[in-house]
Design an enzyme around this catalytic site. Structure first.
Site, PDB file in Angstrom:
ATOM      1  N   PHE A   1     -15.967 -13.411 -23.462  1.00 43.36           N
ATOM      2  CA  PHE A   1     -16.472 -14.582 -24.181  1.00 43.36           C
ATOM      3  C   PHE A   1     -17.969 -14.726 -23.860  1.00 43.36           C
ATOM      4  O   PHE A   1     -18.348 -14.711 -22.689  1.00 43.36           O
ATOM      5  CB  PHE A   1     -15.702 -15.816 -23.739  1.00 43.36           C
ATOM      6  CG  PHE A   1     -15.931 -17.012 -24.613  1.00 43.36           C
ATOM      7  CD1 PHE A   1     -15.158 -17.213 -25.746  1.00 43.36           C
ATOM      8  CD2 PHE A   1     -16.912 -17.929 -24.303  1.00 43.36           C
ATOM      9  CE1 PHE A   1     -15.370 -18.332 -26.555  1.00 43.36           C
ATOM     10  CE2 PHE A   1     -17.128 -19.039 -25.114  1.00 43.36           C
ATOM     11  CZ  PHE A   1     -16.351 -19.233 -26.241  1.00 43.36           C
TER      12      PHE A   1
ATOM     13  N   ASP B   1     -11.882 -15.721 -15.300  1.00 43.70           N
ATOM     14  CA  ASP B   1     -11.940 -16.821 -16.259  1.00 43.70           C
ATOM     15  C   ASP B   1     -10.541 -16.973 -16.858  1.00 43.70           C
ATOM     16  O   ASP B   1     -10.015 -16.038 -17.462  1.00 43.70           O
ATOM     17  CB  ASP B   1     -12.983 -16.511 -17.346  1.00 43.70           C
ATOM     18  CG  ASP B   1     -13.222 -17.702 -18.264  1.00 43.70           C
ATOM     19  OD1 ASP B   1     -12.281 -18.500 -18.461  1.00 43.70           O
ATOM     20  OD2 ASP B   1     -14.341 -17.825 -18.795  1.00 43.70           O
TER      21      ASP B   1
ATOM     22  N   TYR C   1      -9.387 -28.081 -22.384  1.00 41.86           N
ATOM     23  CA  TYR C   1      -9.084 -28.529 -23.749  1.00 41.86           C
ATOM     24  C   TYR C   1      -8.255 -27.531 -24.542  1.00 41.86           C
ATOM     25  O   TYR C   1      -7.875 -27.806 -25.665  1.00 41.86           O
ATOM     26  CB  TYR C   1     -10.375 -28.842 -24.525  1.00 41.86           C
ATOM     27  CG  TYR C   1     -11.434 -27.762 -24.482  1.00 41.86           C
ATOM     28  CD1 TYR C   1     -11.357 -26.653 -25.302  1.00 41.86           C
ATOM     29  CD2 TYR C   1     -12.508 -27.854 -23.604  1.00 41.86           C
ATOM     30  CE1 TYR C   1     -12.311 -25.665 -25.248  1.00 41.86           C
ATOM     31  CE2 TYR C   1     -13.472 -26.874 -23.537  1.00 41.86           C
ATOM     32  CZ  TYR C   1     -13.380 -25.776 -24.364  1.00 41.86           C
ATOM     33  OH  TYR C   1     -14.322 -24.793 -24.297  1.00 41.86           O
ATOM     34  N   LYS C   2      -7.982 -26.355 -23.969  1.00 37.46           N
ATOM     35  CA  LYS C   2      -7.197 -25.351 -24.698  1.00 37.46           C
ATOM     36  C   LYS C   2      -5.713 -25.589 -24.420  1.00 37.46           C
ATOM     37  O   LYS C   2      -5.173 -26.590 -24.847  1.00 37.46           O
ATOM     38  CB  LYS C   2      -7.680 -23.952 -24.304  1.00 37.46           C
ATOM     39  CG  LYS C   2      -9.110 -23.707 -24.811  1.00 37.46           C
ATOM     40  CD  LYS C   2      -9.724 -22.401 -24.359  1.00 37.46           C
ATOM     41  CE  LYS C   2     -11.097 -22.237 -25.006  1.00 37.46           C
ATOM     42  NZ  LYS C   2     -11.901 -21.190 -24.357  1.00 37.46           N
TER      43      LYS C   2
ATOM     44  N   ARG D   1      -7.128 -15.183 -35.885  1.00 30.32           N
ATOM     45  CA  ARG D   1      -6.489 -15.444 -34.600  1.00 30.32           C
ATOM     46  C   ARG D   1      -5.505 -16.602 -34.743  1.00 30.32           C
ATOM     47  O   ARG D   1      -5.841 -17.648 -35.309  1.00 30.32           O
ATOM     48  CB  ARG D   1      -7.596 -15.794 -33.590  1.00 30.32           C
ATOM     49  CG  ARG D   1      -7.118 -15.899 -32.180  1.00 30.32           C
ATOM     50  CD  ARG D   1      -8.293 -16.112 -31.254  1.00 30.32           C
ATOM     51  NE  ARG D   1      -8.809 -17.476 -31.341  1.00 30.32           N
ATOM     52  CZ  ARG D   1      -9.512 -18.071 -30.376  1.00 30.32           C
ATOM     53  NH1 ARG D   1      -9.820 -17.404 -29.282  1.00 30.32           N
ATOM     54  NH2 ARG D   1      -9.943 -19.303 -30.516  1.00 30.32           N
TER      55      ARG D   1
END
Ligand SMILES: *Cc1c(COP(=O)(O)O)cnc(C)c1O
Length: 436
Positions: free
Chosen positions: A137, A213, A238-239, A395
């Site tokens: 990322f 991560d 928040y995921k 995705r």
């Protein structure tokens, strides 16, 4: 085949039946999934848990409104980063005192990168590379490069960010030059999972430290940071933790490293005695020194409720059961795309094996589909929300807490209809928005 769920159902009715028997099925009631929406994007922003508005309202109206400043003590606001961190710790195989909820993932990366580099500057000063993957990322790479530039510009050693493109190159890059390895456990585009134990062990044998991560792992994939030898880790609130937009992130530091260095964002809440107002910084013992400034209590309250929504699965097999279900959902998705969208040229980029797959499935869209951006917009227009990752990845996040087998069936029917009718190829679906 996935433990507990069997092979993918072959009819819509079989999906409905499987949902009815699913031991995790009742968890959907804990969420406000909008009617008429198939939400396959919980890996970008988790759905609102039903308990969150009440939890936030309590923080707002009672704790802030009535308690005011007393609530730092009486409502335990001041220890919320640690209490929420301790809950997250149970989801990632860490001890309670190894995790705090704080800041953003990007900021936490800066802290652990800096702390780990300082350790290596003492222990192995000749080592000059930070190894990561080109497919990581981007913020992870940007934060590493930013730290390298800062150290270089202020007269420190010249570190180098070395990016690799394959597992083979990764193994080779862990050499006598390597100070740190920065890896994302579940790749954000493909959903492929790294072998944390093997890579951590290999890095340690080579004298490097590892930062993991967990943005796409925490709450979705079994993680055992301590068992698997992690040194440092960060992750998003928040995921899959359902903490709400911009929720605080978390940071993990293995107990053995905690008191070696204070991280450079040495704000007062990481001080040993913030209310002594000492002009000289003295870090707290333990993980508390990874705090910086005043925590955002309203967001922290929402994160607390979000983490609870994942912990609700604890008695039902916890993260391992959630992951098994998400892989079963993914198997169904893959089987239905093969059955209904053959010929469209969608190429699966997510690994098939349980241990190698995160909680998503991703497909590369061919040039004939314009790279897929418009296909995703057309799906969203029909109430099926996934996301698009440039340049050409469709995705689909499969949060097992609230996604049903029948949702997957219906989502692929929508996808097939859009592809068959070329409904995606309308001008409005080609308009790029700021956030994809
Ligand atoms: C989502 C994500 C981030 C996000 O970082 P923020 O600071 O919260 O914006 C970082 N790293 C990875 C691997 C991610 O997937």
């Amino acid at each position: 085949m996935t433990p507990g769920f069997g092979p993918p159902p072959e009819t819509r009715a079989a999906c409905v039946a499987l949902d009815a028997e699913d031991p995790l099925g009742g968890l959907r009631e804990l969420f406000r999934v909008p009617a008429d929406l198939i939400y396959l994007d919980g890996n970008s922003l988790g759905v609102l848990p039903r308990a969150t508005p009440g939890r936030v309202a309590r923080a707002l109206e009672s704790e802030w409104g009535e308690g005011l400043i007393r609530s730092w003590n009486e409502a335990h606001w001041i220890t919320l980063p640690e209490t929420v961190g301790a809950k997250i710790a149970t989801l990632i195989g860490a001890h309670a005192a190894e995790v705090v909820a704080t800041d953003s993932t990007s900021v936490n990366l800066f802290k652990v990168l800096a702390a780990a580099l300082r350790m290596q500057a003492t222990d192995a000063p000749a080592r000059r590379t930070i190894v990561s993957e080109r497919g990581n990322f981007p913020t992870d790479l940007y934060m590493a490069q930013g730290l390298i530039d800062l150290i270089g510009a202020t007269g420190g050693p010249r570190y180098e960010l070395r990016l690799v493109d394959s597992p083979l190159e990764l193994t080779a890059a862990l050499d006598a030059q390597c100070a740190l390895v920065l890896l994302t456990h579940v790749n954000f585009k493909s959903g492929a999972v790294h072998d944390m134990a093997a890579l951590s062990a290999h890095a340690h044998r080579q004298g490097a430290l590892v930062i993991w991560d967990l943005a796409h792992s925490a709450g979705a994939v079994p993680v055992a940071l301590n068992r698997d030898g992690a040194d440092f880790a960060v992750g998003c609130g928040y995921k899959f933790l359902n903490g709400g937009p911009g929720a605080p992130a978390f940071v993990y530091v293995a107990t053995r490293h905690q008191d070696r260095f204070s991280q450079p964002l040495s704000g007062w809440l990481g001080h040993a005695a913030p209310f002594d107002f000492d002009p000289v910084y003295r870090p707290r013992a333990g993980i508390g020194r990874y705090l910086c400034g005043t925590p955002p209590i309203l967001s922290m309250a929402a994160l607390d409720a979000g983490v609870d929504s994942v912990l609700a699965a604890t008695e039902l097999g916890g993260v391992a059961a959630l992951h098994a279900k998400s892989v079963a959902l993914g198997d169904l998705f893959i089987a239905r795309v093969a059955a209904r969208c053959a010929g469209a040229g969608l190429a699966l980029i997510t690994p098939r094996a349980l241990a190698e797959r995160g909680s998503q499935v991703s497909f590369r869209a061919p040039p004939e589909l314009g790279g897929g951006y418009a296909v995703m917009q057309a799906l969203i227009d029909r109430g099926v929300i996934g996301d698009f990752r440039a340049p050409d990845v469709l995705r689909f996040g499969l949060t097992p807490l609230y996604t049903r087998f029948v949702d997957i069936w219906d989502a692929v029917e929508h996808l097939a209809a859009i592809l068959e009718s070329r409904a995606w190829d309308r001008p409005e679906f080609h308009q790029r928005a700021a956030v994809t």
